[in-house]
Design a protein around this motif. Structure first.
Motif, mmCIF file in Angstrom:
data_model
loop_
_atom_site.group_PDB
_atom_site.id
_atom_site.type_symbol
_atom_site.label_atom_id
_atom_site.label_comp_id
_atom_site.label_asym_id
_atom_site.label_seq_id
_atom_site.Cartn_x
_atom_site.Cartn_y
_atom_site.Cartn_z
ATOM 1 N N ILE A 118 14.427 0.487 -2.821
ATOM 2 C CA ILE A 118 14.078 -0.635 -3.722
ATOM 3 C C ILE A 118 13.962 -0.151 -5.155
ATOM 4 C CG2 ILE A 118 12.232 -2.263 -4.331
ATOM 5 C CD1 ILE A 118 11.714 -2.624 -1.329
ATOM 6 N N LYS A 119 13.366 1.035 -5.334
ATOM 7 C CA LYS A 119 13.201 1.576 -6.690
ATOM 8 C C LYS A 119 14.552 1.877 -7.340
ATOM 9 C CE LYS A 119 8.786 1.383 -7.206
ATOM 10 N NZ LYS A 119 8.225 0.471 -8.230
ATOM 11 N N VAL A 120 15.581 2.132 -6.511
ATOM 12 C CA VAL A 120 16.932 2.345 -7.047
ATOM 13 C C VAL A 120 17.573 1.007 -7.412
ATOM 14 C CG1 VAL A 120 19.269 3.152 -6.507
ATOM 15 C CG2 VAL A 120 17.277 4.500 -5.788
ATOM 16 N N LEU A 121 17.431 0.022 -6.501
ATOM 17 C CA LEU A 121 18.072 -1.285 -6.716
ATOM 18 C C LEU A 121 17.367 -2.106 -7.798
ATOM 19 C CD1 LEU A 121 18.713 -2.365 -3.003
ATOM 20 C CD2 LEU A 121 20.452 -1.724 -4.682
ATOM 21 N N LYS A 122 16.045 -2.199 -7.702
ATOM 22 C CA LYS A 122 15.258 -3.031 -8.624
ATOM 23 C C LYS A 122 14.000 -2.259 -9.045
ATOM 24 C CE LYS A 122 17.837 -6.809 -8.249
ATOM 25 N NZ LYS A 122 17.452 -8.023 -7.513
ATOM 26 N N PRO A 123 14.166 -1.281 -9.943
ATOM 27 C CA PRO A 123 13.036 -0.383 -10.271
ATOM 28 C C PRO A 123 11.832 -1.089 -10.884
ATOM 29 C CG PRO A 123 14.904 -0.049 -11.759
ATOM 30 C CD PRO A 123 15.388 -0.923 -10.661
ATOM 31 N N GLN A 124 12.023 -2.292 -11.459
ATOM 32 C CA GLN A 124 10.906 -2.961 -12.134
ATOM 33 C C GLN A 124 10.098 -3.864 -11.200
ATOM 34 O OE1 GLN A 124 10.227 -1.897 -15.115
ATOM 35 N NE2 GLN A 124 12.091 -0.659 -14.980
ATOM 36 N N VAL A 125 10.591 -4.095 -9.982
ATOM 37 C CA VAL A 125 9.879 -4.991 -9.075
ATOM 38 C C VAL A 125 8.658 -4.281 -8.487
ATOM 39 C CG1 VAL A 125 10.012 -6.328 -6.936
ATOM 40 C CG2 VAL A 125 11.977 -6.241 -8.473
ATOM 41 N N PRO A 126 7.467 -4.844 -8.632
ATOM 42 C CA PRO A 126 6.269 -4.205 -8.064
ATOM 43 C C PRO A 126 6.270 -4.284 -6.540
ATOM 44 C CG PRO A 126 5.709 -6.307 -9.100
ATOM 45 C CD PRO A 126 7.146 -6.048 -9.416
ATOM 46 N N VAL A 127 5.854 -3.184 -5.903
ATOM 47 C CA VAL A 127 5.833 -3.097 -4.442
ATOM 48 C C VAL A 127 4.411 -2.796 -3.973
ATOM 49 C CG1 VAL A 127 6.695 -1.878 -2.413
ATOM 50 C CG2 VAL A 127 8.234 -2.312 -4.354
ATOM 51 N N VAL A 128 3.955 -3.578 -2.980
ATOM 52 C CA VAL A 128 2.653 -3.347 -2.349
ATOM 53 C C VAL A 128 2.911 -2.731 -0.985
ATOM 54 C CG1 VAL A 128 0.544 -4.403 -1.470
ATOM 55 C CG2 VAL A 128 1.613 -5.289 -3.570
ATOM 56 N N MET A 129 2.403 -1.540 -0.745
ATOM 57 C CA MET A 129 2.565 -0.862 0.540
ATOM 58 C C MET A 129 1.430 -1.282 1.476
ATOM 59 S SD MET A 129 4.502 1.181 2.220
ATOM 60 C CE MET A 129 5.440 2.114 0.998
ATOM 61 N N ILE A 130 1.797 -1.681 2.708
ATOM 62 C CA ILE A 130 0.810 -2.107 3.711
ATOM 63 C C ILE A 130 0.946 -1.193 4.925
ATOM 64 C CG2 ILE A 130 0.061 -4.002 5.193
ATOM 65 C CD1 ILE A 130 1.315 -5.916 3.148
ATOM 66 N N THR A 131 -0.171 -0.676 5.415
ATOM 67 C CA THR A 131 -0.101 0.274 6.530
ATOM 68 C C THR A 131 -1.366 0.218 7.375
ATOM 69 O OG1 THR A 131 0.151 2.613 7.098
ATOM 70 C CG2 THR A 131 -1.026 2.113 5.073
ATOM 71 N N LYS A 132 -1.221 0.613 8.638
ATOM 72 C CA LYS A 132 -2.391 0.783 9.512
ATOM 73 C C LYS A 132 -2.996 2.166 9.332
ATOM 74 C CE LYS A 132 -0.595 -2.208 13.212
ATOM 75 N NZ LYS A 132 -0.106 -2.225 14.602
ATOM 76 N N SER A 133 -2.203 3.068 8.786
ATOM 77 C CA SER A 133 -2.623 4.468 8.685
ATOM 78 C C SER A 133 -3.439 4.714 7.419
ATOM 79 C CB SER A 133 -1.393 5.375 8.677
ATOM 80 O OG SER A 133 -1.774 6.718 8.406
ATOM 81 N N GLU A 134 -4.446 5.543 7.547
ATOM 82 C CA GLU A 134 -5.236 5.956 6.389
ATOM 83 C C GLU A 134 -4.984 7.427 6.069
ATOM 84 O OE1 GLU A 134 -9.316 4.745 6.236
ATOM 85 O OE2 GLU A 134 -8.970 3.062 7.602
ATOM 86 N N GLU A 135 -3.857 7.947 6.564
ATOM 87 C CA GLU A 135 -3.552 9.348 6.310
ATOM 88 C C GLU A 135 -3.306 9.565 4.814
ATOM 89 O OE1 GLU A 135 -0.721 11.288 8.828
ATOM 90 O OE2 GLU A 135 -1.095 9.876 10.459
ATOM 91 N N GLU A 136 -3.899 10.639 4.302
ATOM 92 C CA GLU A 136 -3.870 10.879 2.856
ATOM 93 C C GLU A 136 -2.456 11.118 2.331
ATOM 94 O OE1 GLU A 136 -6.159 13.735 -0.420
ATOM 95 O OE2 GLU A 136 -6.625 13.873 1.725
ATOM 96 N N HIS A 137 -1.625 11.820 3.128
ATOM 97 C CA HIS A 137 -0.297 12.160 2.616
ATOM 98 C C HIS A 137 0.570 10.914 2.444
ATOM 99 C CE1 HIS A 137 2.356 11.667 6.187
ATOM 100 N NE2 HIS A 137 1.235 11.857 6.863
#
Length: 521
Positions: free
Chosen positions: A69-88
């Motif tokens: 997505i950052k390659v196709l539309k670098p200006q579009v904001p992305v919200v990452m959603i996950t079940k994991s709380e892993e720091e990495h």
């Protein structure tokens, strides 16, 4: 309300229908897809205002989709959603410049807050800022009607700067004109305050008075000189308080702020008078009498600040300070780079004094060069230009290295500047000083009113060239203009940044104590 488009990619998109319906009820249009590949196909052909991206999808993961997505539309904001709380995972997502990070199970209000923060942040901030200033406008107006002391004037000026910077950072600057009118009213009242109180500050030991230029080193610098430590005292010529506030965030990445205070520049608010007063610890009249070989009067062609190091040396001797010190004046970039190379040797001094002249040069260049006027047409742009210079300057490099070495810094200036707009006619002979915000000379002819007249310069501890010499100081945003060639003179100097007179911007200036962050580790 503007209708925003949201793309939501999750392999369990059907289970998220309640959240999607909630957003649609709030006026958002939501398009749901089941995979990262589907998200890339649709985002390549349609425009979205924000993308919600599940991290744990089969096939192409959320992080892999994010990179595409950052390659196709670098200006579009992305919200990452996950079940994991892993720091990495968090670190990878943040390193990929995500707009937000949400952890399942999701809460509808949590999603709405994220959307509003991303898509309506500027609008909401503008509305809140304008509303808050409207409320504080009344408080400030009421304060201006009171009999204020110098501390209250400093607080009012800081409030006005705060609102100036807040409004300047919003998209809707509808309150900017109101703020400018209030600042103008404040400067009008401040001019009257200085006329009534300045002389007593200098001559009456019993009155409540602010710290003045000639007391800065004795009160703020000398007490911080410690054996075995290196103190850096940096004077940035012509730095207004609002300019300091835009530099502050960059500097505080490397230093802890120990104290942010203000002092009042003496009159005239010029380099020749105010900065010499800082280094000598004396008012101009005392300098001219006790050290006539070092003091340059207005009628000489010599540089008015060529003897700062000698004044500093004598000041240290009078104070009984025998510490090893250095003094450096930086006017050109190469001088700044050369000084930076000397830093390993400078840390062996207990006091290092540095004067940086760029901001003063910028204000003069803005007067003389049309290109600079166009780059900095107002205070906002002037601040921005100052910030851009500082970010790429040897001074910032110097501060970062001083912080790395764990040393302490005091930053200040000698005076500020004010943008002038109103001409004030004055007549004098060829020996009258050339400054636009104050005049010194004999037989000065002008209309009394919007100025501060000083018939007895010695009362303000100012030297005079002749027995009949007097001073006049401009207040508010006035500047002195001669009747000869009046229109040309006015058009040339109107809307330029000047100093020498009486205004909040010229007289109330910052003095900042910083300690390296390394000292708290």
């Amino acid at each position: 309300m503007q209708r925003f488009n949201i793309l939501w990619a999750d392999d369990e998109i059907e289970l998220l229908k309640p959240h999607i319906m909630f957003l649609e009820q709030k006026g958002y249009k939501v398009t749901g897809v089941n995979s990262g590949a589907d998200a890339l196909d649709i985002i390549d052909n349609q425009n979205f205002d924000v993308v919600f991206l599940d991290e744990m999808m089969p096939g192409m993961t959320g992080l892999e989709t994010l990179q595409q997505i950052k390659v196709l539309k670098p200006q579009v904001p992305v919200v990452m959603i996950t079940k994991s709380e892993e720091e990495h995972i968090m670190e990878d997502a943040i390193g990929s410049k995500i707009a937000d990070y949400l952890i399942k199970p999701l809460n509808p209000n949590q999603i709405l807050l994220s959307v509003k923060k991303i898509l309506q942040n500027k609008q909401l901030v503008s509305e809140k800022t304008n509303m808050s200033y409207q409320q504080d406008f009344r408080n400030i107006s009421m304060e201006l009607g009171d009999d204020l002391d110098y501390e209250e004037w400093i607080n009012i000026y800081k409030k006005l700067i705060f609102w100036d910077l807040e409004i300047d950072s919003t998209t809707n600057k509808s309150m900017q004109e109101v703020l400018e009118m209030q600042l103008s009213e404040a400067n009008s009242t401040f001019g009257k305050y200085i006329k009534e109180n300045y002389e007593s500050w200098l001559n009456d030991s019993e009155v409540n008075k602010p710290l003045l230029s000639h007391q800065v080193m004795k009160k703020k610098v000398f007490p911080e000189i410690k054996a075995g430590k290196s103190l850096f005292f940096i004077v940035i010529d012509n730095l207004r308080f609002d300019q300091w506030k835009v530099l502050e965030p960059m500097i505080l990445e490397h230093f802890h702020l120990e104290e942010e205070s203000a002092y009042f520049s003496i009159l005239p608010t010029t380099t020749a008078f105010a900065r010499n007063a800082i280094f000598s610890g004396m008012m101009p009249l005392e300098m001219s009498k006790k050290h006539p070989q070092l003091w340059e009067n207005e009628d000489t062609d010599e540089g008015k600040n060529n003897n700062e190091e000698e004044f500093l040396k004598l000041h240290l001797q009078r104070a009984g300070i025998k510490s090893k010190f250095s003094y450096h004046k930086v006017i050109h970039v190469n001088q700044g780079k050369q000084l930076l190379e000397q830093l390993p040797n400078l840390v062996h001094n207990e006091l290092n004094v540095m004067v940086y002249n760029f901001v003063d040069m910028l204000s003069h260049a803005r007067t003389d060069l049309q290109m600079i006027r166009e780059l900095a047409p107002d205070e906002s742009a002037y601040r921005s230009l100052t910030k851009s210079w500082f970010e790429h300057s040897p001074l910032f490099d110097m501060l970062k290295k001083i912080a790395d070495l764990g040393q302490k810094v005091i930053i200040t200036t000698d005076h500020g500047t004010v943008r002038v707009n109103k001409p004030y006619k004055i007549v004098g002979d060829r020996n009258v000083s050339t400054n636009l915000r104050y005049k010194q000379g004999k037989n000065l002819n002008y209309e009394s009113g919007k100025i501060m007249e000083v018939r007895k310069p010695e009362a303000l501890h100012l030297p005079k060239l002749n027995v009949s010499s007097s001073y006049v100081f401009a207040v508010e945003d006035y500047f002195f203009a001669y009747p000869n060639n009046y229109n040309y003179y006015v058009n040339y100097f109107k809307d330029t940044f000047q100093h020498g007179g009486i205004s909040l911007e010229e007289m109330i200036v910052p003095i900042i104590s910083l300690n390296s962050r390394k000292n708290s580790v």
